[in-house]
Design a protein around this motif. Structure first.
Motif, PDB file in Angstrom:
ATOM      1  N   VAL A  47       4.249  -6.449 -15.826  1.00 57.76           N
ATOM      2  CA  VAL A  47       5.271  -7.497 -15.721  1.00 57.76           C
ATOM      3  C   VAL A  47       5.849  -7.599 -14.302  1.00 57.76           C
ATOM      4  N   LEU A  48       5.377  -6.739 -13.419  1.00 55.98           N
ATOM      5  CA  LEU A  48       5.886  -6.742 -12.042  1.00 55.98           C
ATOM      6  C   LEU A  48       5.560  -8.081 -11.364  1.00 55.98           C
ATOM      7  N   ALA A  49       6.564  -8.698 -10.738  1.00 54.00           N
ATOM      8  CA  ALA A  49       6.313  -9.961 -10.025  1.00 54.00           C
ATOM      9  C   ALA A  49       5.645  -9.666  -8.678  1.00 54.00           C
ATOM     10  N   ALA A  80     -15.907  16.987 -13.110  1.00 53.37           N
ATOM     11  CA  ALA A  80     -14.699  17.251 -12.338  1.00 53.37           C
ATOM     12  C   ALA A  80     -14.271  15.951 -11.687  1.00 53.37           C
ATOM     13  N   GLN A  81     -12.935  15.784 -11.494  1.00 54.84           N
ATOM     14  CA  GLN A  81     -12.400  14.713 -10.659  1.00 54.84           C
ATOM     15  C   GLN A  81     -12.402  13.339 -11.353  1.00 54.84           C
ATOM     16  N   ASP A  82     -13.049  13.220 -12.539  1.00 54.99           N
ATOM     17  CA  ASP A  82     -13.152  11.893 -13.154  1.00 54.99           C
ATOM     18  C   ASP A  82     -11.891  11.489 -13.903  1.00 54.99           C
ATOM     19  N   SER A 139      -0.999  17.330 -12.299  1.00 52.48           N
ATOM     20  CA  SER A 139      -1.973  18.310 -11.794  1.00 52.48           C
ATOM     21  C   SER A 139      -3.388  18.011 -12.276  1.00 52.48           C
ATOM     22  N   LYS A 140      -3.538  17.100 -13.233  1.00 51.95           N
ATOM     23  CA  LYS A 140      -4.861  16.767 -13.771  1.00 51.95           C
ATOM     24  C   LYS A 140      -5.432  15.481 -13.190  1.00 51.95           C
ATOM     25  N   VAL A 141      -4.708  14.856 -12.276  1.00 45.66           N
ATOM     26  CA  VAL A 141      -5.203  13.602 -11.683  1.00 45.66           C
ATOM     27  C   VAL A 141      -6.235  13.929 -10.606  1.00 45.66           C
ATOM     28  N   GLY A 142      -7.413  13.334 -10.712  1.00 46.01           N
ATOM     29  CA  GLY A 142      -8.402  13.394  -9.631  1.00 46.01           C
ATOM     30  C   GLY A 142      -8.636  14.788  -9.100  1.00 46.01           C
ATOM     31  N   ALA A 195      -7.019   3.670 -17.780  1.00 40.53           N
ATOM     32  CA  ALA A 195      -7.693   4.967 -17.720  1.00 40.53           C
ATOM     33  C   ALA A 195      -6.886   6.003 -16.937  1.00 40.53           C
ATOM     34  N   SER A 196      -5.753   5.615 -16.392  1.00 48.59           N
ATOM     35  CA  SER A 196      -4.988   6.544 -15.553  1.00 48.59           C
ATOM     36  C   SER A 196      -4.150   7.500 -16.389  1.00 48.59           C
ATOM     37  N   ASP A 197      -3.837   8.635 -15.789  1.00 54.02           N
ATOM     38  CA  ASP A 197      -3.163   9.715 -16.517  1.00 54.02           C
ATOM     39  C   ASP A 197      -1.648   9.566 -16.560  1.00 54.02           C
ATOM     40  N   LEU A 198      -1.027   9.372 -15.382  1.00 54.33           N
ATOM     41  CA  LEU A 198       0.433   9.420 -15.327  1.00 54.33           C
ATOM     42  C   LEU A 198       1.122   8.277 -16.085  1.00 54.33           C
ATOM     43  N   PRO A 199       0.553   7.063 -16.091  1.00 54.23           N
ATOM     44  CA  PRO A 199       1.208   6.019 -16.900  1.00 54.23           C
ATOM     45  C   PRO A 199       1.333   6.427 -18.370  1.00 54.23           C
ATOM     46  N   MET A 215       0.855  -1.185   0.000  1.00 56.63           N
ATOM     47  CA  MET A 215       0.000   0.000   0.000  1.00 56.63           C
ATOM     48  C   MET A 215       0.891   1.234   0.000  1.00 56.63           C
ATOM     49  N   ALA A 216       0.736   2.065  -1.013  1.00 58.35           N
ATOM     50  CA  ALA A 216       1.521   3.304  -1.077  1.00 58.35           C
ATOM     51  C   ALA A 216       0.609   4.438  -0.615  1.00 58.35           C
ATOM     52  N   GLY A 217      -0.050   5.134  -1.546  1.00 64.01           N
ATOM     53  CA  GLY A 217      -1.010   6.159  -1.145  1.00 64.01           C
ATOM     54  C   GLY A 217      -2.352   5.558  -0.755  1.00 64.01           C
TER      55      GLY A 217
HETATM   56  C1  FAD Z   1     -11.634   9.996  -6.148  1.00 65.79           C
HETATM   57  C2  FAD Z   1     -10.449   9.525  -6.947  1.00 65.79           C
HETATM   58  C3  FAD Z   1     -10.223  10.051  -8.195  1.00 65.79           C
HETATM   59  C4  FAD Z   1      -9.139   9.651  -8.958  1.00 65.79           C
HETATM   60  N1  FAD Z   1      -8.968  10.197 -10.191  1.00 65.79           N
HETATM   61  C5  FAD Z   1      -7.918   9.801 -10.944  1.00 65.79           C
HETATM   62  C6  FAD Z   1      -7.707  10.370 -12.228  1.00 65.79           C
HETATM   63  O1  FAD Z   1      -8.438  11.257 -12.679  1.00 65.79           O
HETATM   64  N2  FAD Z   1      -6.644   9.934 -12.950  1.00 65.79           N
HETATM   65  C7  FAD Z   1      -5.774   8.982 -12.473  1.00 65.79           C
HETATM   66  O2  FAD Z   1      -4.840   8.638 -13.156  1.00 65.79           O
HETATM   67  N3  FAD Z   1      -5.948   8.438 -11.254  1.00 65.79           N
HETATM   68  C8  FAD Z   1      -6.995   8.820 -10.474  1.00 65.79           C
HETATM   69  N4  FAD Z   1      -7.156   8.268  -9.234  1.00 65.79           N
HETATM   70  C9  FAD Z   1      -6.208   7.220  -8.771  1.00 65.79           C
HETATM   71  C10 FAD Z   1      -5.023   7.829  -8.052  1.00 65.79           C
HETATM   72  O3  FAD Z   1      -4.153   8.455  -8.976  1.00 65.79           O
HETATM   73  C11 FAD Z   1      -4.254   6.763  -7.258  1.00 65.79           C
HETATM   74  O4  FAD Z   1      -3.571   7.427  -6.265  1.00 65.79           O
HETATM   75  C12 FAD Z   1      -3.237   5.947  -7.994  1.00 65.79           C
HETATM   76  O5  FAD Z   1      -3.836   5.272  -9.074  1.00 65.79           O
HETATM   77  C13 FAD Z   1      -2.615   4.874  -7.128  1.00 65.79           C
HETATM   78  O6  FAD Z   1      -1.569   5.375  -6.353  1.00 65.79           O
HETATM   79  P1  FAD Z   1      -1.464   5.016  -4.814  1.00 65.79           P
HETATM   80  O7  FAD Z   1      -0.127   5.447  -4.381  1.00 65.79           O
HETATM   81  O8  FAD Z   1      -2.618   5.556  -4.098  1.00 65.79           O
HETATM   82  O9  FAD Z   1      -1.490   3.401  -4.878  1.00 65.79           O
HETATM   83  P2  FAD Z   1      -2.145   2.331  -3.899  1.00 65.79           P
HETATM   84  O10 FAD Z   1      -3.607   2.478  -3.889  1.00 65.79           O
HETATM   85  O11 FAD Z   1      -1.441   2.317  -2.615  1.00 65.79           O
HETATM   86  O12 FAD Z   1      -1.742   1.002  -4.692  1.00 65.79           O
HETATM   87  C14 FAD Z   1      -2.321   0.681  -5.943  1.00 65.79           C
HETATM   88  C15 FAD Z   1      -1.763  -0.664  -6.418  1.00 65.79           C
HETATM   89  O13 FAD Z   1      -0.378  -0.567  -6.709  1.00 65.79           O
HETATM   90  C16 FAD Z   1       0.394  -1.397  -5.848  1.00 65.79           C
HETATM   91  N5  FAD Z   1       1.570  -0.578  -5.489  1.00 65.79           N
HETATM   92  C17 FAD Z   1       1.550   0.650  -4.917  1.00 65.79           C
HETATM   93  N6  FAD Z   1       2.799   1.147  -4.842  1.00 65.79           N
HETATM   94  C18 FAD Z   1       3.604   0.215  -5.376  1.00 65.79           C
HETATM   95  C19 FAD Z   1       5.007   0.155  -5.618  1.00 65.79           C
HETATM   96  N7  FAD Z   1       5.832   1.170  -5.286  1.00 65.79           N
HETATM   97  N8  FAD Z   1       5.513  -0.969  -6.192  1.00 65.79           N
HETATM   98  C20 FAD Z   1       4.696  -1.978  -6.553  1.00 65.79           C
HETATM   99  N9  FAD Z   1       3.376  -1.982  -6.342  1.00 65.79           N
HETATM  100  C21 FAD Z   1       2.833  -0.888  -5.780  1.00 65.79           C
HETATM  101  C22 FAD Z   1      -0.509  -1.767  -4.714  1.00 65.79           C
HETATM  102  O14 FAD Z   1      -0.178  -3.021  -4.192  1.00 65.79           O
HETATM  103  C23 FAD Z   1      -1.865  -1.765  -5.378  1.00 65.79           C
HETATM  104  O15 FAD Z   1      -2.075  -2.973  -6.049  1.00 65.79           O
HETATM  105  C24 FAD Z   1      -8.236   8.666  -8.447  1.00 65.79           C
HETATM  106  C25 FAD Z   1      -8.437   8.135  -7.175  1.00 65.79           C
HETATM  107  C26 FAD Z   1      -9.529   8.556  -6.417  1.00 65.79           C
HETATM  108  C27 FAD Z   1      -9.729   7.951  -5.066  1.00 65.79           C
END
Ligand code: FAD
Ligand code: FES
Ligand code: FES
Lengths: 270, 153
Positions: A160-162, A188-190, A99-102, A122-126, A31-33
């Protein structure tokens, strides 16, 4: 909504996290964020029996700008990317996409390593890391390996992450050429219904939500390299994609969006 | 697991299962019910609090993740003598609330917003509050309140 029960451990270092993952096998999750994992655990779409909290490894929160490469610690939060002047100068596309994430609260918790490991198309940063031609550094029991972003994603939420590897760093080239990020959503936020990231005036073009993984738009990149105009190159944006159909958009509408957004992005970045 | 945190300046120690969400811990173990829960999807922001000075949705954090953290909730915003925080005062004067359910989260998010950007434009206020939903006001008076609070500071 309350997650299913699990055991919890705090890892003080990547090595400790990797050894905890090794001990607990595929029932364990880092668990990271927590901003993808906790929402999934609340819906019980994820039910790990062991959660390894890597969110306190502050040594992995950094942005180091070198002459050619920017190295970013995996635990660096979206908000830190967004507000970093060093990143804005060396790789403005990545700072802008962050700056455009969530929303602001999400950006204060979500991490770069987490969003890559989550591997949501669907994520932005990847998509930004992909357009930039970045690499992902993973630490496992056997040591450290570097994986090109184009080789990293394998399917919906899969990479490919183990099971016993952790992303520790993300590297992107210093990139100050023409760039653009076009994110199309209706609220917003989507997440993006479709998004396009363009780096270095069209050398790198990537698509969000146009398949099971974030995609490089190879046909568009080749057309740009061959001297095509933004309109000519963007006409090829849906080639080789397999856009999903869902409540937000049918596949053919997504293909239309990909072409329109790619033309806007290429024009802005040229 | 034993979880310790400082909440609105007071040390608080209690037992929490790892799966306990921080918002439930604050409401049930710490006993402060100003922080609301408005959704199951991390969307509404009603649960926004400050952790080590940063705005966070407390429904999307585990209590154990906040072990050792310094937390401020809506109850910690007014002065000890009851004088409202300037943001609370601005919400009151500008009719920034109707039912009031979103208000604690809005006030917490709005104060963070002004910390990062002390003189925002109207557009910046709207963007900065993207993580907070209100079903009553149509946002107009909330935005007015935040702009008024920024003026006053
Ligand atoms: C309301 C809301 C809106 C959002 N809107 C967007 C959006 O518009 N665009 C967007 O791109 N994202 C969005 N997100 C997702 C957000 O960017 C997440 O923070 C992100 O996808 C995951 O990062 P995290 O650090 O929270 O990961 P976590 O939730 O902690 O982990 C996610 C997964 O990655 C694994 N993991 C985490 N860190 C590592 C690591 N260092 N090495 C290996 N595995 C790891 C975990 O085991 C888990 O499987 C949104 C999230 C919410 C709650
Ligand atoms: S209750 Fe936390 S975002 Fe809705
Ligand atoms: S005042 Fe009712 S939800 Fe905002």
């Amino acid at each position: 909504m309350i997650p299913a029960a699990f055991d919890y451990a705090v890892a003080e270092s990547a090595e400790q996290a990797v050894s905890l993952l090794g001990e607990h096998g595929d029932e364990a999750k880092l668990m990271a964020g927590g901003h993808s994992l906790i929402p999934m655990m609340k819906f019980r779409l994820a039910t790990p029996t062991m959660v390894v909290d890597v969110g306190r490894i502050d040594d992995l929160r950094y942005i180091n700008v070198g002459s050619e490469v920017v190295s970013i610690g995996a635990l660096t939060r979206h908000a830190e990317l967004e507000h970093s002047t060093a990143l804005a100068e060396s790789c403005p596309l990545l700072a802008h996409v962050a700056s455009k994430v969530g929303d602001p609260q999400v950006r204060h918790k979500g991490t770069l390593g987490g969003t890559l490991a989550h591997a949501d198309p669907a994520s932005d940063l990847p998509a930004a890391v992909l357009a930039l031609g970045g690499t992902i550094v993973a630490t496992g029991p056997g040591g450290v390996r570097e994986i090109a972003a184009v080789d990293f994603f394998t399917g919906y939420f899969e990479s490919v992450l183990a099971d016993d590897e952790m992303i520790t760093e993300v590297r992107v080239p210093v990139s100050t050429g023409g760039w653009s990020f076009q994110k199309f959503n209706r609220r917003a936020q989507d997440w993006a219904i479709v998004g396009v990231a363009v780096a270095e005036s069209g050398k790198g073009v990537s698509l969000i939500n146009m398949g099971s993984i974030p995609l490089r738009a190879g046909a568009v990149e080749a057309a740009v390299a061959g001297g095509a105009s933004p309109a000519e190159a963007a006409a090829l944006a849906a080639e080789g994609t397999s856009a999903p159909s869902d409540l937000n958009a049918a596949a053919d509408y997504r293909e239309h969006l990909a072409r329109v957004l790619t033309e806007r992005a290429l024009s802005a970045a040229s | 697991m034993q979880v310790g945190m400082t909440v609105n300046g007071e040390a608080h120690e209690a037992d929490a299962e790892p799966r306990t969400l921080l918002v439930h811990h604050i409401r049930e173990a710490v006993g402060l019910t100003g922080t609301n829960i408005g959704c199951d999807t991390s969307s509404c922001g009603a649960c926004t609090i400050h952790i080590d000075g940063e705005p966070v949705k407390s429904c999307t954090m585990l209590a154990v993740q906040a072990n050792g953290a310094d937390i401020t909730t809506i109850e910690g915003m007014a002065a000890d003598d009851g004088t409202l925080h300037p943001m609370q005062q601005a919400f009151m004067e500008n009719h920034g609330l109707q039912c009031g359910y979103c208000t604690p989260g809005m006030v917490m998010a709005a104060t963070s917003l002004l910390q990062e950007n002390p003189s925002p434009t109207e557009a910046e206020v709207r963007q900065g509050l993207e993580g907070n939903l209100c079903r009553c006001t149509g946002y107009h008076n909330i935005v007015k309140a935040v702009l008024a609070a920024a003026e006053g500071e």
